[in-house]
Motif scaffolding. Structure first.
Motif, short mmCIF file in Angstrom:
data_model
loop_
_atom_site.label_atom_id
_atom_site.label_comp_id
_atom_site.label_asym_id
_atom_site.label_seq_id
_atom_site.Cartn_x
_atom_site.Cartn_y
_atom_site.Cartn_z
N ASP A 57 -2.53 -46.38 -54.12
CA ASP A 57 -2.28 -47.44 -55.09
C ASP A 57 -2.18 -48.83 -54.46
O ASP A 57 -1.84 -49.80 -55.13
CB ASP A 57 -1.02 -47.14 -55.90
CG ASP A 57 0.22 -47.04 -55.03
OD1 ASP A 57 0.10 -47.18 -53.80
OD2 ASP A 57 1.31 -46.81 -55.60
N GLY A 58 -2.47 -48.94 -53.18
CA GLY A 58 -2.47 -50.22 -52.50
C GLY A 58 -1.16 -50.56 -51.81
O GLY A 58 -1.08 -51.58 -51.13
N THR A 59 -0.13 -49.78 -52.00
CA THR A 59 1.14 -50.04 -51.35
C THR A 59 1.12 -49.43 -49.95
O THR A 59 0.24 -48.67 -49.59
CB THR A 59 2.31 -49.44 -52.15
OG1 THR A 59 2.14 -48.03 -52.24
CG2 THR A 59 2.38 -50.05 -53.53
N VAL A 60 2.13 -49.79 -49.17
CA VAL A 60 2.26 -49.28 -47.81
C VAL A 60 3.62 -48.61 -47.70
O VAL A 60 4.63 -49.14 -48.16
CB VAL A 60 2.15 -50.44 -46.79
CG1 VAL A 60 2.36 -49.93 -45.38
CG2 VAL A 60 0.81 -51.12 -46.91
N THR A 61 3.65 -47.42 -47.11
CA THR A 61 4.87 -46.65 -46.96
C THR A 61 5.18 -46.45 -45.49
O THR A 61 4.27 -46.24 -44.68
CB THR A 61 4.71 -45.26 -47.62
OG1 THR A 61 4.26 -45.44 -48.95
CG2 THR A 61 6.01 -44.50 -47.63
N GLU A 62 6.48 -46.52 -45.15
CA GLU A 62 6.90 -46.22 -43.78
C GLU A 62 7.06 -44.72 -43.64
O GLU A 62 7.62 -44.05 -44.49
CB GLU A 62 8.25 -46.88 -43.47
CG GLU A 62 8.13 -48.17 -42.78
CD GLU A 62 9.47 -48.67 -42.28
OE1 GLU A 62 10.43 -47.90 -42.17
OE2 GLU A 62 9.54 -49.87 -41.98
N SER A 63 6.59 -44.19 -42.52
CA SER A 63 6.74 -42.77 -42.22
C SER A 63 7.21 -42.63 -40.77
O SER A 63 6.74 -43.35 -39.90
CB SER A 63 5.41 -42.04 -42.42
OG SER A 63 5.57 -40.67 -42.15
N GLU A 64 8.13 -41.71 -40.55
CA GLU A 64 8.69 -41.52 -39.22
C GLU A 64 8.36 -40.14 -38.68
O GLU A 64 8.33 -39.17 -39.43
CB GLU A 64 10.21 -41.70 -39.26
CG GLU A 64 10.61 -43.10 -39.66
CD GLU A 64 12.06 -43.18 -40.08
OE1 GLU A 64 12.68 -42.13 -40.29
OE2 GLU A 64 12.55 -44.30 -40.21
N ILE A 65 8.13 -40.08 -37.39
CA ILE A 65 7.92 -38.82 -36.68
C ILE A 65 9.02 -38.72 -35.63
O ILE A 65 9.23 -39.65 -34.85
CB ILE A 65 6.55 -38.79 -35.99
CG1 ILE A 65 5.43 -38.90 -37.01
CG2 ILE A 65 6.40 -37.51 -35.17
CD1 ILE A 65 4.07 -39.05 -36.39
N MET A 66 9.73 -37.60 -35.62
CA MET A 66 10.75 -37.35 -34.61
C MET A 66 10.27 -36.20 -33.73
O MET A 66 9.82 -35.18 -34.23
CB MET A 66 12.08 -36.99 -35.26
CG MET A 66 12.74 -38.14 -35.93
SD MET A 66 14.41 -37.73 -36.38
CE MET A 66 14.36 -38.11 -38.11
N LEU A 67 10.35 -36.40 -32.41
CA LEU A 67 9.87 -35.39 -31.46
C LEU A 67 10.92 -35.13 -30.37
O LEU A 67 11.66 -36.03 -29.99
CB LEU A 67 8.57 -35.86 -30.81
CG LEU A 67 7.38 -36.07 -31.73
CD1 LEU A 67 6.22 -36.67 -30.97
CD2 LEU A 67 6.97 -34.78 -32.40
N CYS A 68 10.92 -33.90 -29.87
CA CYS A 68 11.77 -33.54 -28.73
C CYS A 68 11.10 -34.08 -27.46
O CYS A 68 10.01 -34.64 -27.51
CB CYS A 68 11.93 -32.03 -28.65
SG CYS A 68 10.39 -31.15 -28.32
N GLY A 69 11.75 -33.91 -26.33
CA GLY A 69 11.21 -34.40 -25.07
C GLY A 69 9.86 -33.79 -24.73
O GLY A 69 8.93 -34.47 -24.31
N PHE A 70 9.73 -32.47 -24.90
CA PHE A 70 8.48 -31.78 -24.57
C PHE A 70 7.33 -32.32 -25.41
O PHE A 70 6.26 -32.65 -24.89
CB PHE A 70 8.64 -30.27 -24.79
CG PHE A 70 7.36 -29.52 -24.65
CD1 PHE A 70 6.87 -29.19 -23.40
CD2 PHE A 70 6.61 -29.15 -25.76
CE1 PHE A 70 5.68 -28.52 -23.26
CE2 PHE A 70 5.42 -28.47 -25.63
CZ PHE A 70 4.94 -28.15 -24.37
N HIS A 71 7.52 -32.39 -26.74
CA HIS A 71 6.44 -32.84 -27.61
C HIS A 71 6.17 -34.33 -27.47
O HIS A 71 5.04 -34.78 -27.65
CB HIS A 71 6.73 -32.46 -29.07
CG HIS A 71 6.55 -31.00 -29.32
ND1 HIS A 71 7.59 -30.15 -29.55
CD2 HIS A 71 5.42 -30.24 -29.35
CE1 HIS A 71 7.13 -28.92 -29.71
NE2 HIS A 71 5.81 -28.95 -29.59
N THR A 72 7.18 -35.11 -27.09
CA THR A 72 6.95 -36.53 -26.84
C THR A 72 6.03 -36.70 -25.63
O THR A 72 5.05 -37.45 -25.70
CB THR A 72 8.28 -37.27 -26.58
OG1 THR A 72 9.09 -37.15 -27.75
CG2 THR A 72 8.04 -38.73 -26.27
N ARG A 73 6.36 -36.02 -24.53
CA ARG A 73 5.51 -36.13 -23.33
C ARG A 73 4.09 -35.61 -23.60
O ARG A 73 3.12 -36.15 -23.09
CB ARG A 73 6.14 -35.37 -22.17
CG ARG A 73 7.33 -36.07 -21.56
CD ARG A 73 7.81 -35.38 -20.30
NE ARG A 73 8.22 -34.00 -20.53
CZ ARG A 73 9.43 -33.61 -20.94
NH1 ARG A 73 10.35 -34.52 -21.18
NH2 ARG A 73 9.72 -32.35 -21.11
#
Length: 117
Positions: A57-73
């Motif tokens: 619809d033309g709007t912008v939404t914030e989305s967050e991803i949270m990761l543990c240390g293993f998945h971050t690396r």
């Protein structure tokens, strides 16, 4: 080939280590608690990445991803290429990435270790 293509200077790109060092220098206090969990597994989240996602619809939404240390690396290079608008990473999980300046952890306790003295 046009002359504009030949005369344009290449855009300098920062390495992953340089980008992570900039994030570590500019990030604020810890925002994740013990109840925050990795989106890929059930471990404690140690990094949070925020993205802006355009909607139909033309709007912008914030989305967050949270990761543990293993998945971050495992995924930090691909995530940082997508230019997140917000990043918080526990510095101690980045010690394996070459060139990242991780602050030294102080584990020394005062006193005899048995009492608070």
């Amino acid at each position: 080939m046009s002359t504009a293509t030949l005369t344009e200077a290449p855009v300098p790109t920062l390495s992953l280590a340089d980008r992570l060092n900039a994030v570590l220098q500019n990030q604020g206090e810890r925002t994740l608690g013990l109840l925050d969990r990795c989106d890929s597994c059930s471990q404690h989240a140690q990094a949070e990445f925020t993205f802006l996602l355009p909607q139909n619809d033309g709007t912008v939404t914030e989305s967050e991803i949270m990761l543990c240390g293993f998945h971050t690396r495992a995924h930090v290079a691909a995530i940082m290429e997508r230019n997140p608008v917000g990043v918080w990473i526990e510095p101690s999980i980045l010690w394996k990435i070459k060139g990242v300046e991780v602050p030294k952890q102080e584990h020394a306790k005062s006193g005899d270790g048995l009492t608070d003295a």
